[in-house]
Design an enzyme around this catalytic site. Structure first.
Site, PDB file in Angstrom:
ATOM      1  N   LEU A  11      25.091  35.723 -11.292  1.00  0.00           N
ATOM      2  CA  LEU A  11      25.783  34.887 -10.299  1.00  0.00           C
ATOM      3  C   LEU A  11      27.116  35.481  -9.860  1.00  0.00           C
ATOM      4  O   LEU A  11      27.744  34.975  -8.938  1.00  0.00           O
ATOM      5  CB  LEU A  11      26.082  33.501 -10.898  1.00  0.00           C
ATOM      6  CG  LEU A  11      24.930  32.538 -11.055  1.00  0.00           C
ATOM      7  CD1 LEU A  11      25.438  31.229 -11.647  1.00  0.00           C
ATOM      8  CD2 LEU A  11      24.252  32.281  -9.723  1.00  0.00           C
ATOM      9  N   SER A  12      27.552  36.535 -10.503  1.00  0.00           N
ATOM     10  CA  SER A  12      28.897  37.063 -10.282  1.00  0.00           C
ATOM     11  C   SER A  12      28.970  37.970  -9.054  1.00  0.00           C
ATOM     12  O   SER A  12      28.272  38.981  -8.991  1.00  0.00           O
ATOM     13  CB  SER A  12      29.352  37.846 -11.513  1.00  0.00           C
ATOM     14  OG  SER A  12      30.470  38.646 -11.212  1.00  0.00           O
ATOM     15  N   PRO A  13      29.862  37.651  -8.111  1.00  0.00           N
ATOM     16  CA  PRO A  13      30.023  38.552  -6.964  1.00  0.00           C
ATOM     17  C   PRO A  13      30.603  39.895  -7.384  1.00  0.00           C
ATOM     18  O   PRO A  13      30.342  40.914  -6.748  1.00  0.00           O
ATOM     19  CB  PRO A  13      30.980  37.795  -6.051  1.00  0.00           C
ATOM     20  CG  PRO A  13      31.760  36.895  -6.963  1.00  0.00           C
ATOM     21  CD  PRO A  13      30.794  36.506  -8.034  1.00  0.00           C
ATOM     22  N   THR A  15      29.901  41.422 -10.233  1.00  0.00           N
ATOM     23  CA  THR A  15      28.776  42.202 -10.734  1.00  0.00           C
ATOM     24  C   THR A  15      28.040  42.826  -9.553  1.00  0.00           C
ATOM     25  O   THR A  15      27.654  43.995  -9.598  1.00  0.00           O
ATOM     26  CB  THR A  15      27.830  41.316 -11.575  1.00  0.00           C
ATOM     27  OG1 THR A  15      28.532  40.812 -12.716  1.00  0.00           O
ATOM     28  CG2 THR A  15      26.618  42.096 -12.055  1.00  0.00           C
TER      29      THR A  15
END
EC number: 5.99.1.4
Length: 198
Positions: A11-13, A15
């Site tokens: 879910l991490s932008p 990442t």
């Protein structure tokens, strides 16, 4: 041979914006990588962080500006308000765990899942999307069904491992000498460390 534990969230932008630069650095230094997807919202709760929707409006506004600038700098498309965010990160994470056991380009798979969320407005919790992403990266789409119990157990262990290792955000890269690098903007520092310059 150096080793990197890679803690990240689908879910991490950030990442997403890491792309496959970690894999490039690892290949340059002959390093191995263990991919450890985790529940970033649970990590925030365990380590004193605040999930983005609960942050003060000033912080939320800055975050969106920073995401836009960083994506532009990296020449990556980004939707600052994805249609399916936050989605349940477990299905994509279980698929990555199964893919790592099966062997293949796991780095490309991680990037494909995060790109699906942050650039393609796809629901990475949807079984059909999970299968399509697996197949597009050369994995058997049936991995979406295989090892669900093992995937769930490993996913939970990854969170516990992260807390014990001092992780509080994603992406985080930890070397076998316990040097910790938090954020996609620290991949260059990881590279310098592996070269013996930091």
């Amino acid at each position: 041979m150096p080793h990197i534990d890679y803690y990240f969230a689908t879910l991490s932008p950030y990442t997403y914006m890491a792309g496959t630069r970690l894999e490039d650095v690892a290949a340059k230094h002959g390093a191995t990588i263990t991919y450890k997807p985790l529940d970033i919202m649970a990590l925030f709760a365990r380590t004193g962080g605040t999930p983005p929707p609960q942050r003060h409006p000033n912080r939320q506004e800055w975050r969106l500006q920073e995401l836009r600038r960083t994506a532009k700098k990296l020449d990556l498309p980004i939707n600052l308000k994805p249609a399916f965010w936050p989605a349940n990160p477990a299905p994509s994470s279980y698929a990555i765990i199964a893919a790592q056991s099966a062997g293949g380009d796991v780095g490309a798979l991680v990037h494909a899942f995060t790109r699906a969320c942050w650039a393609e407005d796809r629901d990475i919790a949807d079984d059909g999307v999970v299968r399509e992403v697996l197949e597009s990266c050369g994995f058997d789409p049936a991995l979406a069904d295989k090892g669900l119990l093992a995937g769930a157990e490993q996913y939970g262990r990854n969170l516990e491992d992260a807390v014990l290792a001092g992780v509080f955000g994603a992406p985080t890269y930890i070397t076998d000498s316990d040097e910790r690098f938090w954020g996609q903007d620290r991949i260059e520092d990881l590279d310098l460390h592996l070269a013996g310059k930091l």
